[in-house]
Design a protein around this motif. Structure first.
Motif, PDB file in Angstrom:
ATOM      1  N   UNK A   1      -6.740  -0.380   6.766  1.00 21.74           N
ATOM      2  CA  UNK A   1      -7.380   1.429   6.566  1.00 21.74           C
ATOM      3  C   UNK A   1      -6.178   2.248   7.304  1.00 21.74           C
TER       4      UNK A   1
ATOM      5  N   UNK B   1      -1.066   7.516   4.582  1.00 13.41           N
ATOM      6  CA  UNK B   1      -0.682   8.444   3.573  1.00 13.41           C
ATOM      7  C   UNK B   1      -1.421   9.848   3.625  1.00 13.41           C
ATOM      8  N   UNK B   2      -3.229   9.523   3.455  1.00  9.60           N
ATOM      9  CA  UNK B   2      -4.044  10.491   3.836  1.00  9.60           C
ATOM     10  C   UNK B   2      -2.911  11.638   4.693  1.00  9.60           C
TER      11      UNK B   2
ATOM     12  N   UNK C   1      -0.392  12.160   5.439  1.00  9.40           N
ATOM     13  CA  UNK C   1       1.367  12.122   5.045  1.00  9.40           C
ATOM     14  C   UNK C   1       2.036  11.918   6.663  1.00  9.40           C
TER      15      UNK C   1
ATOM     16  N   UNK D   1       0.966  -0.773   0.282  1.00  7.82           N
ATOM     17  CA  UNK D   1      -0.086   0.343  -0.229  1.00  7.82           C
ATOM     18  C   UNK D   1       0.999   1.264   0.294  1.00  7.82           C
ATOM     19  N   UNK D   2       2.054   0.866  -0.156  1.00  4.63           N
ATOM     20  CA  UNK D   2       3.247   2.781   0.032  1.00  4.63           C
ATOM     21  C   UNK D   2       2.776   3.090   1.170  1.00  4.63           C
ATOM     22  N   UNK D   3       2.806   2.498   2.465  1.00  8.72           N
ATOM     23  CA  UNK D   3       2.703   3.589   3.375  1.00  8.72           C
ATOM     24  C   UNK D   3       3.930   3.529   3.973  1.00  8.72           C
ATOM     25  N   UNK D   4       4.503   4.965   4.042  1.00  2.28           N
ATOM     26  CA  UNK D   4       6.394   4.798   4.201  1.00  2.28           C
ATOM     27  C   UNK D   4       5.981   4.877   5.473  1.00  2.28           C
TER      28      UNK D   4
ATOM     29  N   UNK E   1       4.466  11.810   8.781  1.00  2.00           N
ATOM     30  CA  UNK E   1       5.817  11.453   8.833  1.00  2.00           C
ATOM     31  C   UNK E   1       6.292  10.472   9.782  1.00  2.00           C
TER      32      UNK E   1
ATOM     33  N   UNK F   1      -2.511   2.279   6.923  1.00  3.66           N
ATOM     34  CA  UNK F   1      -2.376   2.545   5.663  1.00  3.66           C
ATOM     35  C   UNK F   1      -2.570   4.112   4.892  1.00  3.66           C
ATOM     36  N   UNK F   2      -4.096   3.874   4.332  1.00  2.00           N
ATOM     37  CA  UNK F   2      -4.914   4.854   3.919  1.00  2.00           C
ATOM     38  C   UNK F   2      -5.088   5.910   4.981  1.00  2.00           C
ATOM     39  N   UNK F   3      -4.822   6.412   5.883  1.00  2.00           N
ATOM     40  CA  UNK F   3      -5.102   6.928   6.970  1.00  2.00           C
ATOM     41  C   UNK F   3      -3.738   7.444   7.011  1.00  2.00           C
TER      42      UNK F   3
END
Lengths: 193, 193, 193, 193, 193, 193
Positions: free
Chosen positions: D171, D177-178, D180, D85-88, D182, D173-175
């Motif tokens: 969920x 990413x939304x 940003x 999900x590309x969640x840094x 850090x 991951x989406x939060x």
């Protein structure tokens, strides 16, 4: 590679010409007279006469009409869509027709491989981008797409034509892939010189 | 939400009934008599009489024929494919027909949301998996798919029917999405009690 | 089609009401009193009391709060996301709630099939486009998305709500699909008249 | 590259510790005492106290329980899903926790880059394949997936855990990413020696 | 987790150093002298000396040249592309080189997880967006992409470099994934302090 | 359609033959002597002599070697991969080479449109399926893929060749698409009679 002659026209039985209903045989003979051979799509669909009749009526309504699109442009849409849908029959057969209609031996292979890099006008590029959106993402098509095409000089009727050709050949691509419809050998060289 | 009455049937003009060719008006009046209303797809396509005639001929050839698929099963394919293609008109209209044909008020919403979780038989599941492959990945369909379906009791003719319905309604979905065809309000409640 | 009664609520055991922890039984009985039936999601998650408590606390924090989104709009997000994630339970259950909250018998089926063609305002369209981006491509969400929504009159808190609802129901959709959670028959007809 | 200190923790305001509700401040101080720093996810979610409470309750119910999965395996799922999900934030933070829990300085980077090539057992590979199916294609999950996992020694309760962790962190991951969110600088080096 | 030492460098045989052609052994020894270890990609490709020579010549032509991109920026492209292509070897090995070149212990993990959220400049963001387009959708790249990059101060030669690095490491990623090339343990900790 | 002559060979400058380094000019003149024309890829890459040298060395190492794959089969891989990557130059140029090598005027168009329906052997089908997996999903390639190919009589060295050709031409496709490399007109008709 395998011996081409061992590959049938379709995964379904192909009726003999004289076993076909009279109207279908007549149309097929007429095509044969004009082209010198019978395109295999007729033989595949002749297995289902009612569907063949509807298919051809739809085809003619979209491809043989007057309007803002030239016949070559209509075939250009077919080739672009069929390449995206990986329909071997349609790319090979309509590629041939496109070469003939456009009197251009290169255009079909260019459009099939990557229409964005083909020798086409910006107007034709917009036409193909829209056809591809209908093929791939019709759920998102809306009035803004029509407006963009009108900006390239297309009428609303032309826009309908582009969309309907993309939709109809999307069906045709699926049918040909389903039945493993084989392109006639004659198509490959047509219009290349 | 917006006032529904402000939304037109289609992004294209809808001809008046008495401006339509006689055969088309007759067919439409017959449908209206039977259903109590005119499904909007007739009004949208009446803008192009030749295309409407071919569309209806194709539709009837696939949906009104005898064979190994029940009428409910044919509609089940339409609903599953139309949901995957996000065609609002087709999901709503054919969802209604599916409820009526199957005498089951739940089945259409189940199939539209996720046919894998619907109250269907393993045979119907195989039918819908195959229809979805035709809709999504027809380039990879081959004889192995037919063999799997024959293992569920489908004949080769049934397999053709499934594929052709998936292909035809893939076209229909794209046309309806292109024109922003609006489902008639009457469809939503049909067959729910 | 199969006999609906042969389909269980979930692929996991459903505890009896009187075997549930007191707080959970109390909440479930309260919902039953209000709705006339127990939504199956409570019965499925009651297999894991701690998870049910956290799920409901999260749900209430997002769906029962004040803010710039109406309750109908919150449900609209749920239906759009759940349709994209093919969650049968959530589309059917929250479709019912959306019809009730919006006092609109058509809106849920419209949004589920293709929200871009639904009877919604441009502001609601922007809301759903953003929710879909959170569901599908959250890695690319950034301040520009918030700015676009502010241009439609949403506050930064509203934007958080939209994103959080999309994220939370993305989890819910995955859980329901995993457990093959069955929608209650009662939901299908709710709010249709 | 930009100066790291110019990048905020989240696109939303972060409340001061002494402005937080007592229970939240207490939990955060406890984490700080244990870890030596406050993981930024607490500070981001503290903007919404009710959501933070539900989030943490859900997290603890899934990650701090007994069962057939080790704590390292639970974190392995989080890292694999978060990479997809590309969640840094989640890759960096839970990568650190995975290294610590597994006492293995290499495993997190391996799983994040391509879990199929990581130093894991066939049982762990099956666990991650299933978690990925829940994350990417939950609509197709069914009893056959559970059966396959049971073949690797997982119980039905373990299967629920895997699915629920994949869904919950989807969920999360989406939060992240939304907003940003850090990652704290401290996470990067944790557990590497 | 499995014992790391049981995992081979590659699914193909690795030739002994003294069985390698002289020029290849010399190059490898030089790398070993400089780095303290032999990066496994040399050992994997040494199985095919001609391919190794061409690979290294191509690599050096792109990565060791002068131009508008710093060495760190070139490695940043490699890490972003390799993460998208899920190449464990390239993410781990070039992540280490990026940390060293950029003298930044955080940047590689940030770019690998989600480059859109990394501590990079808008110019570097544009560079990576374009590299990703080359990796994912090269068929749609055209002059407009170059113009956008020139707007960020890149020359046409820089644009070629970005595209060529993305294309070359797309090949490298596929080769490493095909052979299950294992990253050296030494890479993981490099450049982190 | 536009006038073909208005389309340049590449979006980058093409150096004059006598401005090229001696070794490159020599190689190009040799190709010209053999083919009757200079394939445009040489002219495009001559803009970057070091890259051209590495490209050609890599190409020759993969395409001009002995092994279990015929030269026609190697070109078949190139055509299938290039069609999937929508590389106009590679489909047209290598399509011509495939026709010549296979002494078969139909095979290139068949493979480009849909290799699954081409006149190829089951062994060749397995070869192309694997090449496509390397091109599209290399992250999931593993020993099971090699085993399947060995079942068709390929050696492990042949498997490397297939993977390396797919990977190398994936790079080539991206470069050609990036630079809008134009196929020479001569390629289209080559090998068709």
């Amino acid at each position: 590679m395998t011996d081409a002659t061992s590959r049938p026209i379709s995964r379904y039985p192909v009726p003999a010409l004289d076993a076909m209903p009279e109207d279908i045989r007549a149309r097929i003979l007429k095509v044969q007279e004009k082209s010198g051979f019978i395109p295999n799509v007729f033989l595949m669909l002749a297995y289902r006469p009612d569907e063949l009749r509807a298919f051809m009526a739809y085809h003619d309504a979209l491809m043989d009409k007057e309007g803002g699109l030239t016949k070559a442009e209509r075939e250009m849409i077919v080739v672009a869509i069929s390449a995206a849908n990986q329909c071997q029959y349609c790319v090979v057969a309509h590629g041939a027709i496109l070469r003939v209609r456009a009197r251009n031996p290169l255009i079909a292979d260019q459009v099939a491989a990557n229409y964005r890099k083909a020798d086409i006008t910006p107007r034709q590029r917009a036409m193909l981008d829209f056809a591809m959106k209908v093929a791939r993402q019709a759920e998102a098509v809306d009035e803004a797409d029509s407006a963009a095409l009108r900006g390239h000089g297309f009428s609303n009727d032309d826009v309908w034509d582009i969309a309907a050709i993309a939709a109809f050949f999307g069906m045709s691509n699926r049918l040909a892939n389903f039945a493993s419809l084989r392109p006639n050998d004659e198509f490959y060289a047509l219009g290349r010189s």
